[in-house]
Design an enzyme around this catalytic site. Structure first.
Site, PDB file in Angstrom:
ATOM      1  N   GLY A  22       0.826  -1.204   0.000  1.00 20.78           N
ATOM      2  CA  GLY A  22       0.000   0.000   0.000  1.00 20.78           C
ATOM      3  C   GLY A  22       0.861   1.255   0.000  1.00 20.78           C
ATOM      4  CG  LEU A  23       2.033   3.378   3.072  1.00 22.28           C
ATOM      5  CD1 LEU A  23       3.350   3.299   3.817  1.00 22.28           C
ATOM      6  CD2 LEU A  23       1.194   4.523   3.581  1.00 22.28           C
ATOM      7  CB  CYS A  24       1.195   3.397  -3.957  1.00 21.34           C
ATOM      8  SG  CYS A  24       0.075   2.016  -3.918  1.00 21.34           S
ATOM      9  N   GLY A  25      -0.909   6.089  -2.540  1.00 24.06           N
ATOM     10  CA  GLY A  25      -1.976   7.011  -2.919  1.00 24.06           C
ATOM     11  C   GLY A  25      -3.228   6.279  -3.367  1.00 24.06           C
ATOM     12  CG  LEU A  69      -1.583   2.873  -8.545  1.00 22.53           C
ATOM     13  CD1 LEU A  69      -1.404   3.848  -9.672  1.00 22.53           C
ATOM     14  CD2 LEU A  69      -0.290   2.144  -8.265  1.00 22.53           C
TER      15      LEU A  69
END
Lengths: 141, 289
Positions: free
Chosen positions: B88-91, B93
Site C-alpha cells: 500500500g502507501l501508494c496514494g 492508485l
C-alpha cells in the site's frame, strides 16, 4: 537504388532494430527464408539461428535469435523474437565451452533425464550461435 | 505548562513520521527509474505483438476453423484479470483502478452476467475477496522483478476456463503509466481478440501464408500474445506503483512540514502567554509587598 521495406525487430528485452531493409533472411520453421520487398503476407515461427538483414544502402548485419515469430505485411516486416543477440556481441570462446559441456552431458546422461533435454537444447543453441559467427566471418572476408 | 509539553511531543512524533515518509520517497524515487526502464524495455514487444495480432484478427482465415480466441460468443460469464500492487502507501492508485474495474463489473452484472476474477497482487486479492466476487486465481508477492513464469500460472486459469467455454470474455485491468505524475486505470478486452484498426485496410480478401499450419502457429502465437500482454501490464503497474508511492510520500512529507509549522506557532504562542502571565504575577506580587 534497390527497393526497401520497413522492418521492426523486437525482443522481449527491447527494440533491436527499426528501419528500412532491402532483404531479411530468417530461420523459419520450414527452412531458411529470404524476404524481399513486396513479399506476400506471411506468418511463421522462427527457430534458433542467424537473422541477416541488408539495410537500405547495402550494409549487412547478422544477429542471433533464439526463436519467435515473423510476420510479413505488404508494408512492414515484423520479427518478434524471444531473445536476440547482435552478432558482434557473441563470445566465441564461451559458446565453444557451452557446446563442449552440453556434448559431455549428452554423452554421460541417459535420454530419460530432464537434464538430458536441457543439454540437448543448450547444444542446439550453441550450434546456432556458432552458425551466426561463421556467417559473420564469411561476410567480413 | 501542560499544553506546551503536549504540543512538543506531538511535534516530535510528526517529525519522526516525516523522516519515515521522506526516506520512503527517496526509496521509491530510486526504484521508479529502474521500474520505468523495465517497462520501456518490454513495451515495443507488447505493442508489435498487438499490431500483429490485430492483423491476424482481420485476416480471413480460409480454413474451416476459427480459433476459439477469435470467436465472438454470447456473453454469459466474464472473467477479469486484475493487476494490482502488493504493498500500500501508494496514494489512490489501487482504489482508482478497483473503481474502474467495479464499474465494468456492475455493467455486466446489470445484464445478468456472472463475474469471476483472477487477482495479481496482494491488494487486489484482498479487495475482491471482501467484495464477494469469486476469486478463482491469485498471485502475490512478485517483488520488483517479476518473471513471466510467476504470472502465467494465474492467467492460465482464466485461459483454460475460456477454452473450456466457462468464460466468454476476459478483461485485463491494470494501471496505465502516462508519466510520473499521472497514472490512469485501464480496462482492456483480452479475449476474444479485438481486431486492430487496420491502417492498411485492403478491400480484397486476404490471408497469410502460414508456416507450419495455421492451427499450430496461431496456438503458439496467441499464447505468447497473452503472456506478453499480461506481463506488460504487471511491469507497467510496477512502474505506476513506484511513481504513485513517490508522489504520495512527497505529499505526506510536505504535509508533515506544514503541520509542524502550525504546531510550532501554537506552541510559541502558548509559551509566550505563560511567560507573560508569570511576569504579571511576579510584578503584581512585588507591588503588593
Amino acid at each position: 537504388m534497390a527497393m526497401s521495406v520497413h522492418c521492426d525487430i523486437v525482443s522481449a528485452e527491447g527494440e533491436i532494430f527499426s528501419g528500412l531493409v532491402e532483404l531479411l533472411v530468417a530461420p523459419a520453421a520450414q527452412g531458411e527464408i529470404g524476404i524481399l520487398p513486396n513479399h506476400a503476407p506471411l506468418l511463421t515461427t522462427i527457430d534458433a539461428g542467424p537473422i541477416k538483414i541488408v539495410r537500405q544502402g547495402g550494409t549487412e548485419e547478422v544477429m542471433y535469435v533464439s526463436g519467435g515469430f515473423l510476420e510479413v505485411q505488404p508494408d512492414t516486416i515484423t520479427v518478434l523474437a524471444d531473445t536476440i543477440t547482435r552478432g558482434e556481441e557473441l563470445d566465441e570462446a564461451a559458446i565453444e565451452k557451452a557446446r563442449e559441456q552440453a556434448k559431455k552431458a549428452l554423452l554421460e546422461g541417459s535420454p530419460d533425464d530432464t537434464d538430458y533435454e536441457m543439454a540437448a537444447a543448450r547444444l542446439a543453441e550453441a550450434m546456432a550461435q556458432l552458425r551466426v559467427l561463421s556467417q559473420i566471418r564469411k561476410y567480413k572476408k | 505548562m501542560a499544553a506546551g509539553k503536549e504540543i512538543r511531543s506531538k511535534i516530535g512524533s510528526i517529525k519522526n513520521t516525516q523522516k519515515i515518509t521522506s526516506a520512503m520517497e527517496m526509496v521509491a524515487a530510486s526504484k521508479t527509474r529502474k521500474a520505468q526502464d523495465r517497462m520501456k524495455a518490454t513495451k515495443p514487444y507488447a505493442e508489435r505483438m498487438r499490431t500483429v495480432i490485430g492483423h491476424v484478427a482481420n485476416a480471413d482465415t480460409d480454413y474451416n476453423y476459427t480459433h476459439p480466441y477469435l470467436e465472438q460468443r454470447e456473453v454469459q460469464r466474464v472473467g477479469y484479470i486484475v493487476v494490482s500492487t502488493d504493498r500500500g502507501l501508494c496514494g489512490g492508485l489501487n482504489v482508482n483502478m478497483f473503481k474502474a474495474a467495479l464499474k465494468s463489473v456492475l455493467e455486466w452484472k446489470g445484464q445478468n452476467v456472472e463475474i469471476e476474477v483472477c487477482a495479481i497482487g496482494k491488494k487486489g486479492v484482498g479487495f475482491f475477496r471482501k467484495s464477494g466476487i469469486p476469486v478463482v486465481g491469485a498471485t502475490s508477492g512478485l517483488g520488483d522483478r517479476p518473471e513471466v513464469k510467476d504470472i502465467i500460472g494465474t492467467a492460465q486459469i482464466m485461459l483454460d476456463k475460456y477454452a473450456a467455454g466457462e468464460i466468454d470474455r476476459i478483461y485485463l485491468v491494470g494501471n496505465e503509466f502516462v508519466n510520473t505524475m499521472v497514472q490512469v486505470p485501464r480496462v482492456e478486452q483480452l479475449l476474444p481478440l479485438v481486431p486492430g484498426d487496420d491502417s492498411t485496410k485492403r478491400s480484397n480478401v486476404w490471408d497469410y501464408i502460414y508456416e507450419p499450419d495455421a492451427r499450430e502457429l496461431l496456438d503458439k502465437m496467441f499464447d505468447r500474445y497473452i503472456e506478453a500482454l499480461v506481463y506488460q501490464a504487471v511491469v507497467e503497474n510496477l512502474a505506476c506503483e513506484q511513481s504513485a508511492r513517490m508522489m504520495a510520500m512527497k505529499n505526506a512529507t510536505d504535509n508533515a512540514g506544514n503541520l509542524m509549522e502550525e504546531l510550532e506557532l501554537v506552541y510559541n504562542k502558548a509559551r509566550q502567554a505563560a511567560i507573560t502571565q508569570e511576569l504579571g504575577e511576579i510584578v503584581s506580587g512585588a507591588a503588593a509587598v
